[in-house]
Design an enzyme around this catalytic site. Structure first.
Site, PDB file in Angstrom:
ATOM      1  N   GLY A 328       0.823  -1.199   0.000  1.00  0.00           N
ATOM      2  CA  GLY A 328       0.000   0.000   0.000  1.00  0.00           C
ATOM      3  C   GLY A 328       0.864   1.259   0.000  1.00  0.00           C
ATOM      4  O   GLY A 328       1.911   1.314  -0.654  1.00  0.00           O
ATOM      5  N   SER A 329       0.431   2.242   0.808  1.00  0.00           N
ATOM      6  CA  SER A 329       1.080   3.551   0.775  1.00  0.00           C
ATOM      7  C   SER A 329       2.521   3.525   1.251  1.00  0.00           C
ATOM      8  O   SER A 329       3.270   4.465   1.010  1.00  0.00           O
ATOM      9  CB  SER A 329       0.287   4.533   1.637  1.00  0.00           C
ATOM     10  OG  SER A 329      -1.028   4.639   1.132  1.00  0.00           O
ATOM     11  N   THR A 330       2.931   2.475   1.957  1.00  0.00           N
ATOM     12  CA  THR A 330       4.316   2.436   2.421  1.00  0.00           C
ATOM     13  C   THR A 330       5.279   2.325   1.250  1.00  0.00           C
ATOM     14  O   THR A 330       6.483   2.513   1.402  1.00  0.00           O
ATOM     15  CB  THR A 330       4.559   1.262   3.394  1.00  0.00           C
ATOM     16  OG1 THR A 330       4.229   0.039   2.728  1.00  0.00           O
ATOM     17  CG2 THR A 330       3.705   1.387   4.636  1.00  0.00           C
ATOM     18  N   LEU A 331       4.762   2.025   0.043  1.00  0.00           N
ATOM     19  CA  LEU A 331       5.627   1.926  -1.132  1.00  0.00           C
ATOM     20  C   LEU A 331       5.862   3.299  -1.774  1.00  0.00           C
ATOM     21  O   LEU A 331       6.765   3.474  -2.588  1.00  0.00           O
ATOM     22  CB  LEU A 331       4.986   0.972  -2.149  1.00  0.00           C
ATOM     23  CG  LEU A 331       5.917   0.297  -3.165  1.00  0.00           C
ATOM     24  CD1 LEU A 331       6.926  -0.592  -2.458  1.00  0.00           C
ATOM     25  CD2 LEU A 331       5.107  -0.504  -4.172  1.00  0.00           C
ATOM     26  N   LYS A 332       5.027   4.273  -1.381  1.00  0.00           N
ATOM     27  CA  LYS A 332       5.059   5.574  -2.061  1.00  0.00           C
ATOM     28  C   LYS A 332       6.416   6.267  -2.025  1.00  0.00           C
ATOM     29  O   LYS A 332       6.836   6.834  -3.036  1.00  0.00           O
ATOM     30  CB  LYS A 332       3.974   6.494  -1.489  1.00  0.00           C
ATOM     31  CG  LYS A 332       2.574   6.126  -2.006  1.00  0.00           C
ATOM     32  CD  LYS A 332       1.497   6.964  -1.342  1.00  0.00           C
ATOM     33  CE  LYS A 332       0.111   6.527  -1.831  1.00  0.00           C
ATOM     34  NZ  LYS A 332      -0.958   7.090  -0.991  1.00  0.00           N
TER      35      LYS A 332
END
Lengths: 626, 369
Positions: A328-332
């Site tokens: 999820g957003s932790t990849l951003k």
């Protein structure tokens, strides 16, 4: 005629004496001949074949007795013992010395529980063993059993209580997923093991550190040349080669932090990995729920094993090592860094978020998490507020191929190489991957959601922690590892393990990394940061990123599948490091069936940052081990 | 007969018994040497057991006492007593068959104060009986005299064989056949006897007990069953072979001291001896035995009459056949069989009856031509 009459016939004494002399001489000649033959036979055995029989006599007399080495201890970085060896007692019998095996077992089971399965195993072993070798009847007798047997001992010739060392994990559940456990050597292991080295060993590392460092922990076997009699009783020791104990392993785990991490997940299902970004050392490694590793050492009973398998949250599953999560957003941050490095964005490049995103010429709508959108955002704000549409567009601009290549350099999609066996690889999707996996072409829409870490993306906590640590450390990745130092015995100096870098520094322009780090700091401390409440009141600066995603279930468990179909719960994720300017700890954590990342995961991370950065300096041992 | 005559005859008999006798010193020395060796080896083989050593010493004491008494009894008296002695032995064998005891086979007779094997006595009784049989006949013996001799042999041999103790039965028969041989039986008849014996061996096999058959099979391939019946033979050969030329030294034999060797102080004492004293020790022992046999044959050749010649001669050969069988046994050349090594093995009946036999030989020597 002759018959009885011959008795009266005249005997010729002279002739008879001569006849006797001739016969006696003949007989004596034969006697000498036979003695020559007999001496020849003795000569054949004693001179011609002496070497052969001398060797066999020596074989008879001298037996090589293995002296199993003491297994090395496992300690945390401060010298706290996590796995040691304790004195225990087992019951053994020598089949040749017991009166009748079956009856002896019957009588023993009057005060020892020996079930049918064990009974069959004992009888089987008794058949396989060499003459006068003992067969273990029951391991880990408790004090009561030892005392009761001592009273009845006279009834059981050939049965003995024998002391031995058994593995013990004083911290029980706390390290089950790090250290693993030892168990009895099984038939498959027996086939691949060095038979000589393991000739006196009954247990072997099955999982975790115990398995990965089996070679170091086991040590090397010693031998005693003993003189035995025909019954195999040892009469004296002729020569002794002492065993070399296994090495004592100091893990990089910090006991206090591990305890704090485990406590933070108390009653929850989740996992935490904490890494020192400066060298890749794992400071905490927790998967909840956990189990008592001691259960496995003596051979776990069927009912206990069944209970563990069926327990809610599957305590045997090592989430920190094998759990695959949609990042999820932790990849951003990593996608953003790719945009900067490949020249598609600058830190200042603005994007206007309307709340919805549509690919050119398509009707499918992708949304921001905030209804109505975030408005105009730059890179820092896109991270602080976790603006999905910023990344939809960026992903489209990057394309799946470049995204795959760049994120791959941070370690996504392949095991980190931590010193544990069975690490999951996760999934970093690409055209080739999809072709191989589903035999389908890649669709542009899939690129869009891949930009926010969804779709096919599966990451492990280790990958997230390791990649996040690299962000905090000038872009240099280190291979995560649990072994901090080791030494043979306690009077030897500690030998530290060297940090292992993975690849070159991942960032060409330090300004790019600085921008990302500002963004991550803004998540925690910025006025719009998604996790700002978690950082409130901190005496130090921290940086991080939250994520909320669906768990990718790899289990076939019906009830879990059902739970996922209902879209019941979120997975709360968090990655981050602290202190923000020069981090000494990087964390990745997940709480399954939790709330959003900012509400469920970020406060846990804060408590661990506090535990690590604000702790009392550890006692004097730390100086030695550090 | 008048009382005075009787008294004077008794007096002269007593005088003869008490007077210094012309003992054969070399033979006596050789026997003493064997007894001393026996004590040394039994001490080692028993694992330095003082009790066993004392018992063996007392047996030799009894044996040499009997020897000293027997040598003072004139051969003529021995000859006159022979039929009674033989009959007594036969009665004892019948008694054993009726009420004897022993492991598996009935060999022992318990007289309360002493337990012994009557078959051992028969090893003396039978040759003496045959010597008595031939003593006043023209030699070489005629066919009827030969056939009668075979009957004297067959009766005890059969009684011992049904104990069952085939080995001793054969050995007892051998002691009788030696007399027949020494009496000058024609060579053609000897050949015929040999052929008959060989031809009847399948019949013997048929009547053998299973354990006896096992023994023979086991001898043919001892390694086939190394843990059970082959164990003795293998361990014995290891003991002998590992002794080498010079041996491991007295009480240093690992095969015996560590109890790998079964029956080490009785039937397999020669294996212990070989292991500890080496081939040189074995050669010395064999020469000692050869000397005893040769000296006894020499005494026989110089005996005054046929009875003395035949008795002493057959004793010498019987003595030797025991040495041969026992040596063949410990070196794995013959099936395992409970034959002691003469005068060396631990055990009473054999040593005592052998020394009694040598007492008779000494008596024959004292009354030589």
């Amino acid at each position: 005629m002759i018959g009885v009459g011959s008795r009266r016939a005249i005997k010729d004494a002279q002739a008879e004496a001569l006849l006797f002399q001739r016969r006696a001489l003949t007989a004596f000649g034969l006697v000498l001949l036979v003695i020559a033959v007999v001496l020849g036979r003795f000569g054949e055995l004693m001179i011609l074949r002496h070497d052969h029989y001398a060797a066999r006599s020596e074989q008879n007399r001298v037996k090589l007795q293995p002296l199993p080495p003491t297994r090395g201890l496992i300690l945390d970085r401060n010298g706290r013992i996590l796995a040691d060896n304790r004195l225990a007692y087992r019951l053994e019998l020598v089949p040749e010395r017991v009166v009748e095996l079956e009856r002896t077992l019957d009588e023993l089971s009057e005060f020892l529980a020996i079930d049918e399965e064990e009974r069959a195993r004992i009888i089987e072993l008794a058949k396989l063993r060499r003459r006068f070798q003992s067969v273990p009847v029951k391991l880990r007798l408790d004090e009561d059993e030892v005392a009761r047997f001592a009273l009845e001992r006279y009834r059981f010739p050939g049965v003995d209580v024998v002391p031995y060392l058994t593995r013990h994990y004083p911290e029980g559940e706390l390290y089950a997923h790090v250290i693993g456990y030892v168990g009895r050597i099984d038939a498959r292991e027996l086939a691949r093991l060095d038979a000589e080295q393991y000739s006196g060993t009954t247990h072997i590392g099955k999982t975790g550190i115990e398995r990965h460092y089996e070679d170091l922990l086991h040590g090397s076997i010693g031998y005693e040349q003993v003189e035995t009699n025909a019954e195999g009783r040892v009469l004296r020791v002729l020569e002794r080669t002492p065993p070399r104990a296994g090495e004592n392993l100091y893990l990089s785990i910090d006991g206090e932090l591990q305890r704090a991490a485990s406590a933070a997940l108390e009653g929850k299902v989740g996992a935490i990995v904490a890494i020192d970004p400066r060298n890749g050392e794992v400071l905490a490694f927790v998967s909840r729920p956990s189990f008592d590793a001691n259960l496995f050492v003596g051979g776990i009973s069927r009912s206990n094993y069944q209970a563990l398998l069926e327990a809610p949250g599957r305590p045997l599953f090592n989430r920190a090592l094998q759990g695959g999560y949609e990042p999820g957003s932790t990849l951003k941050p990593f996608v953003a860094l790719a945009g900067l490095e490949l020249g598609l964005r600058t830190p200042q490049t603005a994007y206007y978020s309307t709340g919805v995103f549509q690919m050119p010429g398509q009707t499918l709508v992708f949304r921001d998490w905030k209804r109505g959108g975030h408005g105009r955002v730059d890179l820092e704000e896109s991270l602080a507020q976790s603006v999905n549409s910023y990344y939809y567009q960026l992903a489209l601009d990057l394309g799946i191929d470049r995204m795959h290549a760049y994120l791959g350099r941070f370690g996504f999609g392949s095991p980190t190489g931590i010193d544990l066996d069975g690490e999951a690889a996760g999934v970093l999707p690409s055209r080739e991957w999809k072709r191989a996996r589903f035999d389908q072409p890649w669709y542009p829409g899939e690129t869009v959601i891949a930009g926010i870490g969804q779709g096919y993306n599966v990451a492990t906590l280790l990958q997230l922690a390791s990649a996040t640590a690299a962000l905090g450390q000038g872009g240099q990745r280190y291979r995560p590892r649990l072994l901090h130092a080791r030494r043979g015995s306690f009077d030897e100096p500690l030998r530290s393990e060297a940090a292992v870098t993975v690849g070159e520094a991942l960032v060409a322009d330090p300004a790019h990394l600085a921008a990302i780090r500002r963004g991550l700091e803004a998540v925690m401390h910025g006025p719009t940061g998604t996790a700002r409440s978690a950082a409130a009141g901190a005496s130090y600066r921290m940086a991080g990123k939250t994520g909320t995603a669906q768990r990718v279930s790899r289990s076939r468990d019906e009830s879990q599948q059902a739970a996922l179909r209902e879209g019941q719960r979120n997975q709360a994720l968090y990655v981050g490091y602290a202190p923000a300017e020069a981090p000494t700890i990087a964390i990745a954590l997940v709480i399954e069936q939790g709330d959003s990342g900012s509400q469920a995961a970020a406060p846990v991370a804060r408590s661990l940052f506090d535990a690590w950065l604000l702790r009392e300096p550890p006692a004097e041992l730390a100086g030695a081990a550090r | 007969m008048k009382l005075e005559v009787r008294l004077s005859r008794l007096g002269s008999t007593l005088w003869r018994m008490l007077a210094p006798t012309r003992v054969d010193v070399p033979l006596l020395l050789a026997l003493g040497l064997l007894a001393a060796l026996s004590l040394a080896v039994v001490w080692s083989a028993s694992g330095q057991d003082t009790d066993m050593l004392m018992r063996q010493a007392m047996r030799f004491g009894l044996g040499f006492t009997l020897l000293a008494i027997a040598m003072r009894i004139p051969p003529g008296a021995w000859r006159r007593w022979t039929p009674w002695f033989y009959s007594a032995c036969m009665l004892l064998l019948v008694a054993v068959a009726a009420l004897g005891e022993g492991k598996g086979a009935q060999r022992w007779l318990d007289l309360g104060f002493v337990r012994f094997q009557p078959s051992e006595l028969m090893k003396l009784g039978l040759p003496m009986m045959l010597a008595w049989h031939f003593h006043d006949r023209v030699l070489p013996p005629s066919l009827p005299a030969f056939l009668v001799a075979l009957a004297w042999i067959a009766a005890p041999a059969a009684l011992i064989a049904i104990q069952p103790d085939l080995g001793t039965s054969i050995l007892v028969s051998a002691s009788g056949l030696f007399v027949v041989f020494l009496a000058g039986l024609r060579w053609s008849w000897i050949v015929a006897l040999g052929v008959t014996g060989l031809a009847s061996s399948p019949l013997v096999w048929h009547f053998m007990h299973d354990y006896q058959k096992q023994r023979v099979l086991n001898f043919l391939d001892p390694e086939a069953d190394p843990l059970k019946s082959g164990w003795q033979t293998i361990q014995s050969k290891i003991a002998v072979g590992s002794g080498g030329l010079e041996g491991k030294g007295w009480s240093q034999g690992t095969q015996s001291q560590l109890e790998f060797l079964p029956e080490r102080h009785t039937d397999f004492v020669l294996a212990v001896y070989s292991e500890e004293f080496g081939w040189i020790g074995v050669a010395v022992l064999m020469l000692l035995y050869a000397f005893v046999v040769g000296r006894t044959l020499w005494i026989a050749a110089n005996a005054r009459d046929t009875f003395g010649r035949l008795v002493a001669g057959s004793f010498a050969l019987t003595f030797f056949i025991y040495v041969l069988v026992n040596s063949a046994m410990v070196t794995g050349m013959m099936p395992v069989k409970g034959v002691p090594l003469p005068l060396i093995s631990y055990g009473g009946t054999s040593a005592v009856s052998l020394l009694l036999a040598f007492g008779i030989v000494m008596a024959i020597h004292a009354h030589r031509r």
